[in-house]
Scaffold this motif. Structure first.
Motif, PDB file in Angstrom:
ATOM      1  N   ASP A 255      34.841  32.062  61.464  1.00 43.20           N
ATOM      2  CA  ASP A 255      35.249  32.012  60.061  1.00 43.20           C
ATOM      3  C   ASP A 255      34.078  32.246  59.114  1.00 43.20           C
ATOM      4  OD1 ASP A 255      37.838  31.523  60.745  1.00 43.20           O
ATOM      5  OD2 ASP A 255      37.652  29.343  60.628  1.00 43.20           O
TER       6      ASP A 255
ATOM      7  N   ALA B  87      44.155  25.401  60.919  1.00 49.17           N
ATOM      8  CA  ALA B  87      42.723  25.417  61.172  1.00 49.17           C
ATOM      9  C   ALA B  87      42.166  26.809  60.862  1.00 49.17           C
ATOM     10  CB  ALA B  87      42.442  25.031  62.613  1.00 49.17           C
ATOM     11  N   TYR B  88      42.938  27.825  61.230  1.00 51.03           N
ATOM     12  CA  TYR B  88      42.477  29.192  60.984  1.00 51.03           C
ATOM     13  C   TYR B  88      42.473  29.515  59.497  1.00 51.03           C
ATOM     14  CZ  TYR B  88      42.952  34.212  60.298  1.00 51.03           C
ATOM     15  OH  TYR B  88      42.819  35.477  59.826  1.00 51.03           O
TER      16      TYR B  88
ATOM     17  N   GLN C  82      42.765  27.721  56.764  1.00 50.27           N
ATOM     18  CA  GLN C  82      41.938  26.899  55.893  1.00 50.27           C
ATOM     19  C   GLN C  82      40.466  27.193  56.144  1.00 50.27           C
ATOM     20  OE1 GLN C  82      40.305  23.896  57.292  1.00 50.27           O
ATOM     21  NE2 GLN C  82      39.783  22.755  55.442  1.00 50.27           N
ATOM     22  N   GLY C  83      40.100  27.332  57.420  1.00 49.50           N
ATOM     23  CA  GLY C  83      38.700  27.603  57.751  1.00 49.50           C
ATOM     24  C   GLY C  83      38.232  28.896  57.098  1.00 49.50           C
TER      25      GLY C  83
ATOM     26  N   ASP D  82      38.085  28.608  53.230  1.00 45.67           N
ATOM     27  CA  ASP D  82      36.931  27.839  52.772  1.00 45.67           C
ATOM     28  C   ASP D  82      35.662  28.680  52.797  1.00 45.67           C
ATOM     29  OD1 ASP D  82      38.474  25.678  52.298  1.00 45.67           O
ATOM     30  OD2 ASP D  82      37.549  24.354  53.803  1.00 45.67           O
TER      31      ASP D  82
ATOM     32  N   GLU E   7      35.746  31.234  50.101  1.00 46.33           N
ATOM     33  CA  GLU E   7      35.474  30.632  48.798  1.00 46.33           C
ATOM     34  C   GLU E   7      33.971  30.487  48.574  1.00 46.33           C
ATOM     35  OE1 GLU E   7      37.691  27.067  47.970  1.00 46.33           O
ATOM     36  OE2 GLU E   7      36.433  26.500  46.279  1.00 46.33           O
TER      37      GLU E   7
ATOM     38  N   ARG F 147      43.333  27.507  43.409  1.00 46.06           N
ATOM     39  CA  ARG F 147      43.480  27.477  44.861  1.00 46.06           C
ATOM     40  C   ARG F 147      44.813  26.827  45.193  1.00 46.06           C
ATOM     41  NH1 ARG F 147      39.412  26.406  49.899  1.00 46.06           N
ATOM     42  NH2 ARG F 147      41.069  26.769  51.398  1.00 46.06           N
TER      43      ARG F 147
END
Ligand code: ATP
Ligand code: ATP
Ligand code: MG
Ligand code: MG
Lengths: 362, 235, 364, 309, 256
Positions: free
Chosen positions: A133, A161-162, A164-165, A168, A171, A184
């Motif tokens: 990521d 997990a994918y 959001q990771g 993040d 971002e 967001r």
């Protein structure tokens, strides 16, 4: 003592784990088919390890994208004495399973798990042939600001997990590159209605919308953007860079930008041939089949170089990999991550993913 | 030939044999009472006739073998049962309950007239026609159950303790009503704890004890029988 | 009703009970206690691990059985308490906050926190009946999961979808379960050690359930299940009794969750989906609601069946057709679903219903 | 820009979809007191069959308008779903009538699992696209926009509710359905063939599911073997919110849930000063559901209780 | 004679139906007190209010001089010493007869969660004493010992009625409220019920009962209250009630 085929070849069993039922089954099966094709290729060539002809066999198991199932499957592989495992598909399953493989000393190569923590656990046996990521998020963040000229950025992630990771990391990178995250929003990997958050985003007038998630959500999202008259640029990661996305989003796909680690298949020596063979056998490539194909290939070659299937030796050789696969040139860093992997950004046009740019990540 | 003819009827609950081979007959237009202590098997008998319970033996009604007729088809042929414990539809209104009684009929005009008749018969129900039946008082529910059964225009009416929970005036009224129905040509099989009145209005009667019929005959004669008087009339 | 009545096993169950009380009881016990050894030796650690999960689910199913089986409260959010237990353990014994409390303190704490949450969530649902209760508990279950999935911001508590890894295994002093245990000739691996911890807990849970069952508390629960109005008319404070059922059930869930976290070494919200709740409920109902041996059987069968199918389907297809005719994974789940249907059709009261339930069935 | 009208419209559309599915749930529940967990899967089969039929019809190059094509494929999906519903009732639920309350719940879950996997065997693991033949030009009212198909969904859920209300409350069949629901054995004594009545309820419920399946897949442009689960769950929540067993309640509950989700996703952030965001959309929806039920334990339009001591 | 239960101005309305209108009632301690009246007069509603199943709209009630707030929950009213049976039998159908009675002992048992889990000696002793008491009550109401382990719904109607009384007695009430206990019983069985009720009264428990069997009520009750349309139309000794023209007109009809 491993068994042999009737014609005296030593049988080497390779484990593969991914969700083969449930909502992600199509991607799981795609991974499996990648390994399958690699094994078929290797067996057809009369592959040898330490001068002994070998025959690879695949043991593919359904982990249902469930962490508990993943450890169960992992233990099964260990018990059944598989020589190495290609998998798992998701970060959430790869993490707990990697502990089992580590304590059993079995080599694990994930073709698709992207959480950075997978390789941060200090497990010497854990590898992946996919950008994590951080790597992909950074490329995407910089690309959004520098190349797409986005200043006001909106982000949606699917709370996996994918997704959001990746979101993040995107971002962070976008901010670092000078972009501003003005909104967001979040959805889930089971949702199909995004009108509420899209309407909200529309009200904020961003000039780019990044989506961290998969095609099953990305495609209706693109359609709903169109219906709501939200003309913002949609950008996503590998999760939406699929044939499925094209098919589902139809004309709403036009203009969507997505990244995929590695180089364009067409530009690589073995790429087009791989694609052609894969598609005649299994249909369209969904997503990660080339990666699992590569994973199997580097595994076989590491075994060959080690002259043995003994995990400790294979693991040492794997770390030294330098291989031109169908996704890119594959080398590993000390943790087992791709070293200096390339990441390519594509734009959807008329049902095709057209290359915009290939970026070398550090 | 009798309208209802029962031979060697048996009813089992698991291992318990509640009815142990009884035979009885009801002629067309006849009013027959069935009396007996608690647990004698009266309700079980009625359940078997109505098709709610599996039964052994042979049951013939109007020339048809009842074993072949599922419960819901018996009603269409004129066999109506007012079950013990009323069995009203709690979440249907009083009016809807009455309409359910006429489910098997298609003569709309006549149904409407019968409905008006029943409501006139039980003014309390008329007052409460829109109330959910489950919120009626016990006695009101009992009235509803009887009125509903009459809505099916039966040839044979099976009544299981129709006077239970009714106030004295109403008990009188119900017995008169039963008598009137019978006089209009409907056959009635009546189960009652109020044995005295049941025997008064009936032509014939059966006495049931522990799953068997122990006495039968003319109702008047039974009412005079010292055994019956001791056991069921409280003398 | 027209289904087949549960004659077979309910006749059989006295026989099994007799078995379990006679000399055979010791044999059975010996078999059980040595299970990890012979399973490990004959079938491998994978099956030992599955046995562990059987026991883990047995704890959960016993807990849910208190709520659903005894008190008759249909709870579709039971997994929330499992999640609470797992996260309590994960937070207090992992590198995430760099707390490494001793597991023997964290486990009871997990149970206590779960019980507390159980009572909290139970409180607003007291007036609800049947399926309304089901949907509200389902909602609570989802709310708990969503919080775990999202409490990584604004401050990071649960680490969100990424989950928490590196959770401490059980340990005694400085000896950790994942190191295994050498006992002369035999070497016990982690999964085998967990088996014994879980076995002790299952036994404790069974004893607790049996004592509750035959007490005024258990009777009050059953009374509430049968007729709530009559129960209050007997002086039973239905509110307190229901809360007690929720809390007791939840505490079992909490312990189970704590053990899961330490055994797995990793927790993430993905493990606590609605489907898990539904599966635990299936264990209870399929086995025989309100009946401890039945519930244990349910937990055992539902855990083990998919794994057995995993083992047999591919080889069977291969043998029968020479190749895989249909996807073995879909076939596996399909057969699993089908067997659930068939079990219920042939044994509507569950595989091994209590005598009371068996009678209820005969009465319809 | 004021997005509130658009958000309300979003909620209305989403809510109508929930309502459409919730009607089927509630109908069957009203008759059998059974949570037909497999209803979502029947919706899914409806969607799949329609899409297959549509692709087949498109392949024949008939001189028909897109709307006609969709209508024709719906006509093919309806008998399939009706038969499926009948089959499910006959083999998975009927034998369990009178069994403990939770037994049919378990078979329902079993049926769900079976249908999901059968669908995957037939239609594959991929998402199936709904052919892009319907007009995709949005309609504008004020600052809000919607698609033609979404208008159809809103109208359809209202019309179907009306039709069902008439059926259940104004016809003999409807009355028999409600009677059979409350007491099958007494309903038999009235001459009601309970088997037939229950089967017809399932058939109607499944036809509704077919319609819902078409609408959902047309709206989102895709279908998947597992799409039924989440939809079914939401629709079931909606039915409960409105008062399960109550047809008008299903629609009210559906609309309300849709609007709550929409406004929740759109405004939680603003309401909490950015502390919480749209990731709590479902939490918000469930909280409203719980609060409503705490104060109205039998749902918004739940029937008067006919219980008395 | 002291008043055990006093009701003042109790009203209850259900939608359009005024089930009770400003009802005043005094039940003297140590009596068998009868409540009669036409169907739908409000008798069961009165019981429901006495036992807390419904909250009255207005009014107040006193038990032995102590106020019983109108909002008290049914279980709390049981704690104060009022127990009841139901017009439509509400036994725990799938519990054995003995267990039904044992549930009635609930409020007098003390064993808490921990005592139960630890199976303390006190908890075991208490459990044994509850069981013994349940058997006593079974005998008391005249159910055979053989009925103890049968499920409640396997018992015949009359036995179920008796079991319901035993269950209510298990709560050790001061006031026992019985809603149509003789319904569905034949005259012989009704006689047995009469002696049971007399015995209960003689053992110091006040009995209030609703019943439509006029003969039974006239001979059994010490006092009678007559309800009609939610109002008390007469109250007093049976002999007087029997003569009351309003009662004859509204309730007794030709029977008297
Ligand atoms: N569902 C049941 N399960 C088991 N036994 C039953 C059941 N119903 C009735 N019985 C038994 O069958 C016998 C006959 O019962 P039945 O209800 O037919 O008697 P009855 O004559 O109608 O009595 P009552 O006057 O009390 O209504 C009784 O011994 C009763 O205990
Ligand atoms: N929950 C309710 N909702 C609506 N009406 C009710 C409710 N409960 C009672 N009623 C009405 O109040 C009136 C009094 O009912 P109640 O049950 O007290 O009568 P009762 O005197 O016990 O009659 P019975 O002798 O028939 O049992 C009845 O007309 C009944 O329909
Ligand atoms: Mg009877
Ligand atoms: Mg009453």
């Amino acid at each position: 003592t491993p068994s042999t085929t009737p014609d005296g070849k030593r049988i080497i069993v390779i484990g593969h784990a991914a969700p083969l039922t449930g909502t992600q089954a199509h991607i799981g099966k795609d991974n499996e088919n990648g390994v399958r094709l690699a094994i078929a290729d290797l067996n057809a060539k009369g592959f040898k390890i330490g001068d002994a002809p070998v025959h690879f066999e695949l043991d593919s198991q359904d982990d249902q994208a469930d962490p508990r199932m993943a450890t169960t499957v992992a233990q099964k592989f260990v018990d059944d004495g598989v020589q190495a495992v290609i998998g798992h598909l998701n970060s959430g399953t790869t993490m707990p399973a990697s502990r089992v493989y580590n304590s059993a000393g079995i080599v694990e190569i994930s073709p698709s798990a992207t959480t950075p923590r997978y390789t941060q656990q200090g497990f010497k046996n854990a590898f992946r042939v996919m950008a994590n990521d951080i790597q992909q998020g950074r490329v995407l963040g910089e690309f959004a600001v520098d190349d797409l000229g986005a200043k006001q950025i909106a982000i949606i992630d699917d709370r996996t997990a994918y997704g959001q990771g990746l979101a993040d990391e995107f971002e962070k990178a976008a901010k670092a590159a000078g972009g501003k995250i003005i909104v967001r929003e979040y959805t889930s990997d089971k949702a199909s209605d995004f009108t509420a958050i899209l309407t909200k985003i529309k009200g904020e007038k961003p000039d780019l919308l990044f989506f961290g998630g998969m095609d099953g959500q990305g495609a209706p999202m693109a359609k709903q953007m169109q219906a709501l008259g939200l003309k913002t640029q949609l950008l996503g990661g590998d999760g939406i860079h699929t044939a499925e996305f094209m098919k589902l989003a139809a004309q709403a796909a036009d203009g969507v930008v997505a990244s995929l680690p590695g180089r364009p298949l067409e530009t690589l020596a073995n790429g087009p041939a791989f694609k052609q063979r894969f598609e005649t056998q299994y249909g369209k490539i969904q997503l990660y089949a080339p990666y699992s194909y590569d994973a199997m290939m580097i595994l076989a070659q590491a075994m060959q170089r080690a002259g043995s299937t003994e995990p400790a030796k294979v693991q040492q050789e794997l770390a030294k990999t330098d291989y031109n696969g169908v996704t890119s040139r594959i080398r590993f860093d000390a943790k087992g991550d791709l070293a200096q992997g390339a990441i390519t950004v594509y734009r959807a046009q008329d049902g095709q993913w057209q290359v915009l740019k290939t970026i070398e990540s550090q | 030939m009798s309208l209802l003819s029962v031979r060697d009827l048996t009813v089992h609950y698991g291992g318990i044999e509640a009815v142990r081979g009884i035979s009885l007959d009801v002629q067309a237009g006849e009013l027959v009472s069935l009396i007996g202590a608690n647990g004698a098997g009266k309700t079980s008998t009625m359940g078997a006739l109505g098709g709610l319970l599996k039964a052994g033996g042979s049951l013939t009604y109007d020339g048809v073998n009842l074993a072949r007729l599922p419960a819901h088809e018996r009603v269409g042929r004129g066999l109506a049962l007012v079950p013990e414990g009323r069995g009203i539809f709690a979440k249907l209104t009083v009016l809807e309950n009455l309409q359910m009684g006429a489910y098997c009929r298609n003569d709309r005009g006549q149904i409407a007239r019968d409905l008006a008749d029943q409501l006139a018969q039980f003014p309390r129900l008329a007052e409460r026609r829109g109330q959910l039946a489950g919120t009626l008082s016990g006695g009101e529910q009992q009235m509803l159950a009887i009125a509903r059964a009459l809505m099916s225009r039966p040839k044979l009416l099976l009544l299981d303790e129709p006077s239970m929970g009714l106030a004295p005036i109403l008990v009188e009224q119900i017995f008169t009503l039963i008598q009137r129905i019978a006089s209009e040509g409907v056959a009635v099989l009546l189960v009652e704890q109020n044995a005295r009145q049941a025997l008064e209005i009936a032509q014939r009667a059966y006495v049931m004890e522990s799953g068997l019929i122990t006495l039968s005959g003319e109702a008047k004669a039974l009412a005079a029988d010292p055994r019956v008087r001791a056991a069921y009339l409280g003398h | 009703m027209s289904g087949v009545k549960p004659r077979g096993l309910s006749r059989l169950s006295p026989a099994i009970m007799a078995l379990a009380t006679g000399r055979a009881r010791w044999l059975l016990l010996a078999l059980l206690v040595s299970a990890p050894f012979w399973t490990g030796a004959l079938l491998g650690s994978y099956w030992v691990r599955i046995l562990d999960y059987c026991l883990l689910y047995a704890i959960l199913a016993l807990g849910l059985n208190i709520v659903v089986g005894y008190a008759g409260l249909l709870d579709l959010g039971f997994i929330a308490f499992y999640a609470v237990g797992a996260y309590v353990f994960a937070l207090l014994a992992s590198p995430h906050w760099d707390l490494h409390w001793t597991p023997w303190l964290v486990l009871p704490l997990a149970a206590a926190v779960a019980a507390f949450v159980g009572a909290m969530l139970g409180a607003p649902t007291l007036r609800l009946r049947g399926d309304y209760l089901a949907i509200v508990t389902l909602g609570f279950g989802e709310i708990v999961r969503l919080f775990m999935n999202n409490l990584d911001r604004p401050i990071n508590i649960t680490n969100g979808p990424q989950g928490i890894s590196g959770i401490d295994p059980l340990s005694i002093g400085s000896w950790r379960f994942d190191q295994g245990l050498e006992l002369g000739v035999v070497n016990l691996v982690s999964a085998q050690l967990y088996f014994y911890v879980l076995l002790v807990l299952v036994v404790a849970a069974v004893v607790a359930c049996r004592r509750l069952e035959n007490s005024r508390i258990g009777r009050a629960w059953v009374a509430i299940r049968e007729d709530e109005v009559a129960a209050t008319a007997m002086g039973i404070n239905t509110r307190n009794m229901k809360l007690l059922a929720f809390a007791m059930g939840a505490s079992f869930g909490g312990i189970g969750g704590g053990l899961f976290a330490s055994f797995q070494g990793f927790v993430s919200p993905e493990s606590f989906t609605l489907m898990e709740s539904v599966m635990v409920l299936c264990m209870v109902v399929l086995g025989g609601m309100g009946h401890i041996p039945g519930v244990l059987l349910g937990a055992f069968l539902l855990t083990i069946t998919p794994e057995i199918l995993r083992e047999v389907i591919s080889p069977l297809q291969q043998a029968a057709f020479g190749h895989q005719v249909v996807d073995p994974e879909n076939l596996r789940m399909l057969l699993f679903g089908l067997s659930m249907i068939l079990v219920m059709l042939y044994r509507p009261g569950g595989l091994w219903p209590s005598a009371r339930r068996a009678k209820e069935l005969e009465h319809d | 820009m004021d997005v509130l009208p658009q958000q309300l419209l979003n909620g209305l559309i989403l809510g109508s979809i929930y309502a459409l599915i919730a009607l089927g749930y509630t109908l069957v529940y009203g008759i059998l007191g059974l949570i037909n967990f497999a209803h979502g899967e029947v919706v899914m089969i409806g969607a799949m069959v329609t899409i297959s039929a549509l692709s087949w019809l498109l392949g024949m190059h008939l001189p028909l308008s897109p709307v006609m094509l969709v209508a024709f494929s719906l006509l093919m999906a309806i008998p399939v779903c009706a038969l499926l519903g009948m089959g499910i009732e006959r083999f998975a639920y009927r034998p369990l009538r009178g069994a403990p309350r939770l037994a049919p719940l378990i078979t329902a879950i079993g049926v769900s699992i079976v249908l999901q996997n059968v669908a995957m065997m037939i239609w594959g693991r991929q998402y199936i696209p709904f052919p892009a033949i319907l007009p995709s030009e949005p309609i504008h009212i004020g600052s809000a926009t919607f698609l033609p198909v979404q208008g159809v969904i809103i109208v359809l859920s209202a019309v179907l509710m009306g039709a069902l209300l008439l059926l259940v409350h104004r016809t003999k069949l409807g009355r028999a359905m409600r009677a059979a629901a409350q007491s099958p054995s007494v309903a038999r004594l009235m001459g009601v063939s309970v088997d037939r009545v229950v089967a017809s309820a399932f058939v109607i419920g499944s036809v509704l599911a077919a319609v819902a399946g078409v609408m959902v897949s047309a709206n989102y442009g895709q279908a998947h073997a597992y799409m039924g689960f989440m939809l079914g769950l939401k629709a079931f929540s909606a039915a409960v919110l409105g008062g399960i067993g109550n047809l008008a309640g299903a629609v009210v509950g559906g609309l309300l849930l849709g609007i709550i989700e929409s406004l929740g996703a759109g405004y939680i952030g603003d309401l909490t000063g950015g502390f919480l965001g749209s990731q709590y959309q479902d939490v918000f929806a469930f909280l409203v559901l719980i609060i409503v039920l705490v104060f109205r334990p039998s749902g918004l339009l739940g029937e008067r209780s006919a219980d008395r001591p | 004679m002291t008043e055990l239960l006093q009701l003042r101005g109790i009203s209850k309305r259900f939608g359009g139906v005024q089930a009770l209108k400003g009802m005043d009632l005094c039940i003297p301690e140590g009596t068998i007190y009868g409540v009669i009246g036409p169907n739908g007069a409000g008798k069961t509603t009165l019981f429901n209010i006495i036992t807390g199943m419904y909250h009255a709209d207005t009014g107040s009630r006193l038990l032995a001089g102590e106020p019983l707030p109108l909002t008290l929950k049914p279980y709390a009213i049981v704690e104060r010493g009022i127990a009841r049976t139901f017009q439509n039998i509400r036994l725990f159908h799938f519990m054995s007869a003995l267990e039904n009675i044992m549930v009635g002992c609930h409020r007098h048992a003390r064993a808490g969660l921990f005592a139960t889990l630890l199976n303390t000696r006190a908890a075991r002793a208490e459990e044994a004493s509850i069981r013994a008491r349940a058997y006593e009550l079974l005998d008391y109401v005249g159910l055979p010992r053989s009925a103890a382990l049968r499920l409640a719904n396997e018992l015949s109607y009359g036995d179920q009625r008796r079991l319901e009384i035993a269950r209510a007695l298990a709560t050790r009430p001061r006031l026992l409220a019985l809603d149509e206990p003789a319904a569905g019983m034949n005259p012989t069985e009704t006689e047995a019920l009469r002696s049971l009720l007399t015995r209960i009264r003689n053992d110091g428990i006040t009995v209030v009962l609703i019943e439509h069997d006029v003969k039974l009520m006239m001979s059994l009750c010490d006092r009678l209250a007559v309800l009609d349309f939610g109002e008390l139309i007469a109250e007093g000794e049976p002999a007087a009630i029997r003569q009351d023209p309003r009662v004859i007109q509204a309730y007794l009809g030709g029977e008297a």
